[in-house]
Design a protein around this motif. Structure first.
Motif, short mmCIF file in Angstrom:
data_model
loop_
_atom_site.label_atom_id
_atom_site.label_comp_id
_atom_site.label_asym_id
_atom_site.label_seq_id
_atom_site.Cartn_x
_atom_site.Cartn_y
_atom_site.Cartn_z
N SER A 327 12.04 31.19 59.06
CA SER A 327 13.00 32.36 59.02
C SER A 327 13.29 33.13 60.13
O SER A 327 12.39 34.05 60.42
CB SER A 327 12.61 32.99 57.58
N GLN A 330 12.99 37.18 60.00
CA GLN A 330 11.69 37.61 59.59
C GLN A 330 10.72 37.39 60.76
O GLN A 330 9.78 38.02 61.07
CB GLN A 330 10.96 36.95 58.36
N GLU A 333 10.99 39.93 63.29
CA GLU A 333 10.15 41.01 62.57
C GLU A 333 8.80 40.93 62.99
O GLU A 333 7.84 41.99 63.47
CB GLU A 333 10.61 41.14 61.28
N GLY A 334 8.24 39.61 62.88
CA GLY A 334 6.84 39.44 63.00
C GLY A 334 6.56 39.52 64.63
O GLY A 334 5.21 40.04 65.14
N GLN A 337 6.11 43.23 65.32
CA GLN A 337 4.85 43.60 64.96
C GLN A 337 3.65 43.13 65.74
O GLN A 337 2.85 43.84 65.95
CB GLN A 337 4.66 43.34 63.40
N TRP A 511 5.26 30.62 62.96
CA TRP A 511 6.19 30.86 61.93
C TRP A 511 6.93 29.39 61.69
O TRP A 511 7.66 28.81 62.46
CB TRP A 511 7.31 31.77 62.65
N ASN A 533 3.34 33.26 59.06
CA ASN A 533 4.39 33.97 58.62
C ASN A 533 4.07 35.43 58.49
O ASN A 533 4.80 36.02 57.74
CB ASN A 533 5.02 33.27 57.29
N THR A 534 3.33 35.93 59.32
CA THR A 534 2.92 37.45 59.42
C THR A 534 2.34 37.58 60.78
O THR A 534 1.98 36.64 61.42
CB THR A 534 2.27 37.86 58.11
N TYR A 535 2.03 38.69 61.03
CA TYR A 535 1.25 39.02 62.01
C TYR A 535 0.69 40.44 62.16
O TYR A 535 1.19 41.25 61.51
CB TYR A 535 1.95 38.87 63.40
N ARG A 537 -1.71 41.74 60.32
CA ARG A 537 -2.33 42.32 59.08
C ARG A 537 -3.66 42.26 59.08
O ARG A 537 -4.30 41.22 59.47
CB ARG A 537 -1.74 41.42 57.85
#
Lengths: 567, 315
Positions: A327, A330, A333-334, A337, A511, A533-535, A537
């Protein structure tokens, strides 16, 4: 456009990207749907409805001078005894700590020498048996009390963290300090349940832990170190980084407030020499270090052949892999971040961006659009996203890497929405008693990365290097700043090869919307932490630590307890 | 058209991040005035009466009787049966600013033959609507008959473009309601947005500012407008703009009740689409109770005192 001395010919120009790169907040936006807006397809972020200044204006008391927190009390540092190797060694007993956004001195911090380290270790040694013999639920109570007091004093701690370290108040308020409290809460829970963490064994404390922490998350790193050590029945000698001692010292006040028994936690300040004295002290049972790989290697050598246990959490050059089936919005965005969080002063920052070729242009374009809306400026403004670089030395290091990237042929793109410029350097120079620390002024003709070259403070815009090759310095070495190096790949195999082609192995990001691919890739990445799918965290229950030259040992979670017990 | 997916966790995290912006003093006032000017003041109930619509029009023209300088709402939004009432009221007030928006095409369900929905639109235009808020056929969309959805949008757009020949207003604007609450997933919201934008721009997209909008909800289904779903739709608008240079407007509707929420949305628009969309030509709020909260907040900013609910006029 900031002045350029012409030494950075690689800065891209003429492209849509550069239209973003050089945009200044003062420029007037074209009327909606005007020909110029439509033809260039550029988005403007800085002219209409600008946010009014929203400074965090709460006043926080900072003492003129701070001593060393040893055996439950603040004490003066002691001059070193002359020795054969250093006869009549005379050293400064205090050093200044400054606000990197203003270069104004905030306070004077004690510099601990070998005798001070010895006092701290003795105090910790004396306190340890009683602390370990305390009923575990009682130890937990102290940790709970620390956590609650951190929450109660959260605003003060956040402000102090931002003043001393330059990180945006938004991050210290919403991320750093809440996580500090969480770490104490979490480990308070473990104190009386250690037998369940090590079934069949009876975990015993190690003794006195020497803990040396970095300047990027000053209080959070202190919490990561102190909370598990205390939960397991150890006592602590902790040294914060010399540029960011204030919150650790405020934590010492909290420890006094909650009546932690004297000597259980000793907080001594100073630079590298102090750290070396801790590492070399024979009365210490365990060294935990977070910081650069260079220093980590020196510590490992110093500790080799002694009884000391060691955990190291060192540098990184973490790959962030974007597959074509991700995606994209997003993922962008990751990426943001991953690299611009805390000005990129993050050991696990996603600094090597690997993008599948088919979406490379789209990711680059969207990343530049998103980077243009990052607000750079006063860390105390609640709307700032990217604050001040932690120190003059770090700014120089980052700028050196930016120059290296340009010289090696990568394409530099700088972005960001600029806040109000800080006071001019010349104005400060004429003001007497400014409290400056004698740091030489940053030259006014740097590359375009410095948004406020004539102002006080240390600044760097968000930077994206495109067209980076794996052999480039900026693709191999840790920059520890808001600079991301973008590379491309064609196949998952190639992505993995490039991702693992590094001496580091701290973290990685992947991702993709395809679940099977996630597990396939994550399994083969040589990294202690893999974010899917995030970073960036973090959670106290989740262990953190590295592979290869990023160190060994885990912090947080059940696994993190192993570093503080003998089983 | 490539299919874009949305990662729900990160989309929600990003949407939440806009709420932490600190909007104070001059920025707050400017934001509230802007939000006021973007309002589609709405009443969409079976029991709506001509009297209620007359009050609504009066309120749209004068949000606060003691502050005639406040911006007027962008439009009133009513059922087709009340278009004439709204039109006549606005004319009798001598107002030419506030538009009459009418829901049509078998609002809110769209469960009617396309011919009926087209006729609904034609009649609304003939009755004097400036703007048509249409619903898509969620049945067709969820069944995967995307072409049908695109076709119905194109046909309704064609009717709007031909408004003069129906005896209606010139340049009738079209807002396409996706009813994201029924589409459920962000993936669907994104796909429906892309599809609607493409259909809206098929005629070249060269009409006056704001001729094409996408809109979250009818307000009849929960959840209605949320920040994450609005973000997903804004991203679709942004991508279309970056690819073609054509702008499409956005209207979140349903559930936005407080001035503070409206500022969060404006922050999101500003940081996702940039400054050009910060205009009633390109961004609207569909709301019924939001206006009075904004009016009270402006009063508070200026006087330091909160007005009681009975101190502000009802619509």
């Amino acid at each position: 456009m900031p002045t350029s001395d012409g030494d950075s010919p690689r800065v891209s120009n003429g492209s849509a990207a550069n239209a973003i790169a050089v945009r200044e907040p003062s420029r007037i936006s074209p009327a909606p749907a005007s020909a110029s807006a439509a033809s260039s397809h550029a988005l403007e972020f800085a002219s209409a409805w600008d946010y009014a200044p929203a400074p965090e204006s709460t006043k926080v008391d900072i003492a003129m001078r701070y001593g060393l927190f040893i055996d439950g009390a603040f004490t003066e540092p002691q001059a070193d005894k002359p020795t054969k190797s250093s006869p009549a060694a005379k050293r400064d007993l205090y050093f200044k700590t400054i606000n990197p956004a203003t270069e104004q001195a905030l306070s004077e911090i004690a510099s601990a020498g070998a005798r001070d380290v010895d006092r701290a270790v003795q105090a910790a040694r004396k306190a340890q048996p009683k602390w370990a013999a305390l009923k575990p639920t009682e130890r937990a109570k102290y940790l709970f009390r620390i956590a609650r007091r951190v929450q109660e004093r959260a605003r003060e701690l956040a402000i102090l963290e931002t003043l001393d370290g330059g990180k945006p108040i938004r991050e210290s308020r919403d991320i750093d300090i809440p996580l500090v409290a969480q770490h104490f809460f979490y480990h308070a829970g473990w104190a009386d349940k250690l037998a369940y963490a090590f079934p069949g064994a009876s975990p015993k404390p190690l003794g006195v832990c020497g803990q040396i922490i970095p300047w990027n998350f000053p209080l959070l790193m202190a919490a990561w170190k102190i909370a598990p050590a205390l939960a397991c029945g150890n006592t602590v000698v902790l040294k914060p980084a010399e540029t960011t001692s204030l919150t650790a010292l405020r934590l010492a006040e909290i420890l006094q407030e909650i009546d932690l028994p004297p000597g259980v936690v000793n907080i001594i300040t100073g630079a590298g020499d102090t750290g070396a004295a801790i590492v070399e002290h024979p009365g210490i049972d365990k060294i935990a270090f977070t910081g650069s790989t260079d220093v980590g290697k020196r510590i490992a050598k110093a500790v080799a052949g002694t009884q000391k246990r060691l955990t190291l959490e060192l540098g990184g050059k973490s790959p962030h892999i974007i597959f074509e089936d991700a995606s994209i919005d997003q993922a962008v965005e990751g990426i943001i971040q991953g690299i611009f969080f805390n000005q990129g002063h993050v050991c696990c920052a996603g600094s090597r961006l690997l993008v599948q070729e088919s979406v490379l242009d789209e990711v680059k374009h969207k990343l530049l659009v998103r980077m243009a809306s990052i607000r750079v400026g006063d860390p105390m403004d609640k709307n700032t996203d990217l604050g001040a670089i932690n120190s003059h030395a770090q700014l120089k290091r980052i700028e050196g890497y930016i120059d290296a990237g340009c010289n090696e042929g990568a394409e530099l793109n700088v972005a960001g929405t600029l806040g109000k410029a800080p006071p001019k350097r010349s104005a400060l120079a004429s003001a007497p008693a400014s409290g400056g620390t004698g740091v030489p002024p940053v030259s006014g003709s740097l590359s375009t990365s410095n948004p406020f070259p004539d102002s006080t403070g240390y600044w760097c815009r968000p930077c994206l290097f495109a067209g980076v090759q794996p052999s480039h310095i900026i693709a191999r070495e840790e920059i520890f700043g808001p600079v991301v190096a973008m590379m491309s790949f064609r196949t998952p195999e190639e992505a993995l090869a490039r991702a693992n082609n590094t001496p580091y192995g701290l973290a990685a990001g992947v991702w993709t919307d395809k679940g099977s691919k996630i597990f396939e890739i994550a399994k083969k990445l040589e990294a202690g932490v893999v974010w899917l799918n995030t970073y960036n965290r973090f959670d106290p229950a989740s262990p953190f630590g590295g592979f290869k030259e990023s160190g060994f040992g885990r912090e947080g979670g059940m696994q993190g307890l192993q570093a503080y017990v003998r089983v | 058209m490539s299919i874009r997916t949305v990662d729900a966790v990160m989309a929600e995290q990003r949407a939440a991040s806009f709420k932490t912006r600190s909007i104070k003093s001059s920025a707050k006032k400017a934001g509230l005035l802007l939000a006021l000017s973007m309002l589609d003041l709405t009443t969409l109930e079976g029991k709506d009466s001509p009297e209620k619509v007359r009050a609504l029009c009066q309120k749209a023209v004068t949000p606060d009787p003691v502050r005639p300088d406040l911006p007027k709402a962008a439009a009133v939004c009513v059922y087709p049966a009340l278009i004439r009432t709204a039109r006549e009221t606005l004319e009798s007030l001598g107002d030419t600013h506030v538009k009459v928006a009418a829901v049509a095409t078998g609002f809110p369900s769209g469960q009617y033959p396309l011919s009926v929905r087209i006729r609904d639109t034609e009649l609304a235009i003939a009755d004097g609507a400036d703007e048509i808020d249409m619903v898509i056929s969620r049945g067709s969309f969820l069944a995967g008959r995307y072409d049908e959805v695109a076709e119905e949008i194109r046909e309704v757009k064609a009717v709007c473009n031909a408004s003069s020949s129906l005896g209606g207003r010139e340049h009738v604007h079209l807002k396409v309601i996706l009813e994201t609450g029924e589409l459920e997933t962000y993936d669907n919201a994104r796909r429906a947005s892309d599809l609607a934008i493409e259909a809206l721009l098929q005629d070249g997209g060269d009409g006056p500012a704001g001729t094409g909008f996408i809109k979250t909800s009818t307000g009849k289904v929960q959840p209605a407008a949320t920040m994450p779903v609005t973000l997903v739709m804004l991203e679709a608008i942004r991508d279309a703009y970056l690819a073609t240079g054509k702008m499409v407007g956005m209207k979140p509707a349903g559930g936005i009740r407080t001035a503070k929420e409206s500022l969060h949305y404006l922050v999101m628009v500003k940081e996702t689409l940039g400054d050009a969309w910060l205009s009633p030509d390109w961004f609207r709020f569909g709301a019924s109770t939001l206006m009075n909260d904004i009016v009270r907040q402006i009063q508070w900013l200026e006087s330091g005192k909160y007005a009681a609910r009975y101190d502000v006029t009802e619509a």
